[in-house]
Design a protein around this motif. Structure first.
Motif, PDB file in Angstrom:
ATOM      1  N   GLN A 155      42.782  20.709  42.367  1.00 46.58           N
ATOM      2  CA  GLN A 155      44.048  20.936  43.115  1.00 46.58           C
ATOM      3  C   GLN A 155      44.813  19.800  42.473  1.00 46.58           C
ATOM      4  N   ILE A 156      46.334  20.012  42.741  1.00 49.11           N
ATOM      5  CA  ILE A 156      47.214  19.261  42.136  1.00 49.11           C
ATOM      6  C   ILE A 156      47.436  18.107  43.157  1.00 49.11           C
ATOM      7  N   SER A 157      47.245  16.872  42.661  1.00 49.53           N
ATOM      8  CA  SER A 157      47.630  15.800  43.360  1.00 49.53           C
ATOM      9  C   SER A 157      48.762  14.881  42.661  1.00 49.53           C
ATOM     10  N   VAL A 158      49.169  13.737  43.398  1.00 54.16           N
ATOM     11  CA  VAL A 158      50.029  12.704  42.972  1.00 54.16           C
ATOM     12  C   VAL A 158      49.523  11.423  43.019  1.00 54.16           C
ATOM     13  N   LEU A 159      49.459  10.638  41.954  1.00 52.28           N
ATOM     14  CA  LEU A 159      49.178   9.291  41.898  1.00 52.28           C
ATOM     15  C   LEU A 159      50.630   8.499  42.268  1.00 52.28           C
ATOM     16  N   VAL A 160      50.376   7.627  42.853  1.00 53.06           N
ATOM     17  CA  VAL A 160      51.607   6.406  43.381  1.00 53.06           C
ATOM     18  C   VAL A 160      51.067   5.167  42.849  1.00 53.06           C
ATOM     19  N   ASP A 161      51.689   4.652  41.890  1.00 54.96           N
ATOM     20  CA  ASP A 161      51.417   3.304  41.131  1.00 54.96           C
ATOM     21  C   ASP A 161      52.633   2.401  41.642  1.00 54.96           C
ATOM     22  N   LEU A 162      52.221   1.534  42.616  1.00 54.19           N
ATOM     23  CA  LEU A 162      53.381   0.644  43.148  1.00 54.19           C
ATOM     24  C   LEU A 162      53.783  -0.368  42.261  1.00 54.19           C
ATOM     25  N   THR A 163      52.893  -0.803  41.212  1.00 53.58           N
ATOM     26  CA  THR A 163      53.349  -1.733  40.245  1.00 53.58           C
ATOM     27  C   THR A 163      54.382  -1.278  39.318  1.00 53.58           C
ATOM     28  N   ARG A 182      64.575   4.282  44.817  1.00 52.94           N
ATOM     29  CA  ARG A 182      64.794   5.504  45.934  1.00 52.94           C
ATOM     30  C   ARG A 182      65.347   6.903  45.359  1.00 52.94           C
ATOM     31  N   ALA A 183      65.148   7.224  44.040  1.00 54.47           N
ATOM     32  CA  ALA A 183      65.253   8.459  43.322  1.00 54.47           C
ATOM     33  C   ALA A 183      64.473   9.676  43.991  1.00 54.47           C
ATOM     34  N   CYS A 184      63.375   9.183  44.327  1.00 52.75           N
ATOM     35  CA  CYS A 184      62.573  10.179  44.970  1.00 52.75           C
ATOM     36  C   CYS A 184      63.142  10.551  46.287  1.00 52.75           C
ATOM     37  N   GLU A 185      63.447   9.520  47.053  1.00 53.56           N
ATOM     38  CA  GLU A 185      64.394  10.050  48.424  1.00 53.56           C
ATOM     39  C   GLU A 185      65.323  10.790  48.115  1.00 53.56           C
ATOM     40  N   GLY A 242      56.178  21.567  40.732  1.00 52.28           N
ATOM     41  CA  GLY A 242      55.808  20.097  41.109  1.00 52.28           C
ATOM     42  C   GLY A 242      56.607  19.513  42.088  1.00 52.28           C
ATOM     43  N   PRO A 243      56.243  18.413  42.794  1.00 50.94           N
ATOM     44  CA  PRO A 243      57.056  17.762  43.753  1.00 50.94           C
ATOM     45  C   PRO A 243      58.246  17.215  43.074  1.00 50.94           C
ATOM     46  N   ALA A 244      59.436  17.535  43.956  1.00 46.00           N
ATOM     47  CA  ALA A 244      60.686  16.792  43.282  1.00 46.00           C
ATOM     48  C   ALA A 244      60.390  15.461  43.349  1.00 46.00           C
ATOM     49  N   CYS A 245      60.008  14.744  44.049  1.00 43.57           N
ATOM     50  CA  CYS A 245      59.977  13.163  44.241  1.00 43.57           C
ATOM     51  C   CYS A 245      59.346  12.970  42.920  1.00 43.57           C
ATOM     52  N   ALA A 246      58.050  13.515  42.485  1.00 47.47           N
ATOM     53  CA  ALA A 246      57.491  13.113  41.368  1.00 47.47           C
ATOM     54  C   ALA A 246      58.500  13.177  40.060  1.00 47.47           C
ATOM     55  N   ARG A 247      58.778  14.546  39.795  1.00 49.55           N
ATOM     56  CA  ARG A 247      59.733  14.708  38.698  1.00 49.55           C
ATOM     57  C   ARG A 247      61.095  14.051  38.688  1.00 49.55           C
ATOM     58  N   CYS A 295      61.205  10.593  39.384  1.00 47.88           N
ATOM     59  CA  CYS A 295      60.804   9.287  39.515  1.00 47.88           C
ATOM     60  C   CYS A 295      61.051   8.578  37.602  1.00 47.88           C
ATOM     61  N   PRO A 296      61.949   7.847  37.484  1.00 52.65           N
ATOM     62  CA  PRO A 296      62.401   7.382  36.215  1.00 52.65           C
ATOM     63  C   PRO A 296      61.294   6.346  35.671  1.00 52.65           C
ATOM     64  N   THR A 297      60.318   5.840  36.381  1.00 54.08           N
ATOM     65  CA  THR A 297      59.425   4.714  35.656  1.00 54.08           C
ATOM     66  C   THR A 297      57.973   5.157  35.554  1.00 54.08           C
ATOM     67  N   GLY A 298      57.685   6.600  35.965  1.00 55.73           N
ATOM     68  CA  GLY A 298      56.169   7.092  35.942  1.00 55.73           C
ATOM     69  C   GLY A 298      55.539   6.495  37.046  1.00 55.73           C
ATOM     70  N   ALA A 299      56.086   5.973  38.043  1.00 52.39           N
ATOM     71  CA  ALA A 299      55.322   5.250  39.228  1.00 52.39           C
ATOM     72  C   ALA A 299      54.589   6.556  39.872  1.00 52.39           C
ATOM     73  N   LEU A 300      55.182   7.608  39.750  1.00 57.30           N
ATOM     74  CA  LEU A 300      54.682   9.091  40.288  1.00 57.30           C
ATOM     75  C   LEU A 300      54.260   9.854  39.273  1.00 57.30           C
ATOM     76  N   LYS A 301      53.217  10.466  39.455  1.00 58.96           N
ATOM     77  CA  LYS A 301      52.624  11.401  38.384  1.00 58.96           C
ATOM     78  C   LYS A 301      51.757  12.203  39.227  1.00 58.96           C
ATOM     79  N   PHE A 302      52.101  13.670  38.773  1.00 60.98           N
ATOM     80  CA  PHE A 302      51.212  14.665  39.328  1.00 60.98           C
ATOM     81  C   PHE A 302      50.351  15.491  38.216  1.00 60.98           C
ATOM     82  N   ALA A 303      49.173  15.872  38.623  1.00 62.06           N
ATOM     83  CA  ALA A 303      48.309  16.817  37.861  1.00 62.06           C
ATOM     84  C   ALA A 303      47.200  16.996  38.681  1.00 62.06           C
TER      85      ALA A 303
END
Length: 218
Positions: free
Chosen positions: A41-49, A55-58, A183-188, A190-198
């Motif tokens: 299943q597709i999941s999202v990694l949230v890397d807070l670092t 707030r582009a995801c918002e 894919g989730p709009a929030c992950a797409r 994100c400008p820094t790769g903090a969100l990644k889906f696969a």
């Protein structure tokens, strides 16, 4: 949700690399059945670092889902906090993690849990898990009992208190309610790769690899 999953999520959040296990594989939004193999299943990694609190995801979530909420705070660093509401499904706020990083931006939204307390308590099937694993909300079935709000351990579902006639529940549906899932709009957004889906398996492998390679950072 069993204790092991909660412990892993808590660990990843506190270590600033939270694996947000949102389960999707592009199945039809109307197809609710037994969840397929979680590893596929597709999941999202949230890397807070890597999150810069922009707030582009918002904004992407609001645009994609035609939500009317507009925040006066363009970034998480401006002070104040955005709160989840029935028309605000994703928020990023500063949280003090009491570590070397200091306050860090933290993203909050529905986690589309593997064991869904909200789905299990809904008496009318207003909240349903798709064959992909995503949890979607069907307002035409909702009776406003709010059992989902009490059951969710993360306090995600929000009630439309302003309406006395046809109140609804609002929460992230991970864009699975749309006819075409890309894919989730929030992950797409994100400008820094903090969100990644696969797929969930490689996402978990990457999360652990990041932690192992930079234990000082995470």
């Amino acid at each position: 949700m069993n204790q092991n999953k909660c412990s892993r999520r808590t660990f990843l959040q506190k270590s600033a690399a939270a694996g947000l296990l949102c389960c999707l594989d592009g199945a039809s939004p109307g197809h609710a059945s037994t969840v397929s193999d979680p590893a596929k299943q597709i999941s999202v990694l949230v890397d807070l670092t890597r999150c810069i609190g922009c707030r582009a995801c918002e904004r992407a979530c609001n645009d994609k889902n035609e939500l009317s909420y507009v925040s006066s705070l363009s970034t998480a660093w401006e002070g104040g906090a955005n709160e989840l509401t029935h028309k605000k499904w994703t928020v990023v706020n500063l949280e003090d993690r009491t570590n070397a990083l200091g306050p860090v931006p933290v993203k909050k939204q529905c986690m589309h849990c593997l064991d869904r307390a909200c789905v299990s308590v809904c008496p009318v099937g207003a909240l349903q898990k798709l064959s992909s694993g995503a949890v979607v909300y069907r307002k035409e079935r909702c009776i406003g009992c709010r059992y989902c709000m009490f059951a969710c351990p993360f306090k995600i579902p929000k009630f439309e208190w302003e309406s006395s006639l046809t109140p609804v529940i609002g929460k992230c549906q991970f864009c699975a309610q749309h006819a075409i899932f890309s894919g989730p709009a929030c992950a797409r957004a994100c400008p820094t790769g903090a969100l990644k889906f696969a797929s969930r398996k490689p996402i978990l492998l990457e999360a652990h690899a990041r932690i192992d390679s930079r234990p000082d950072r995470y």
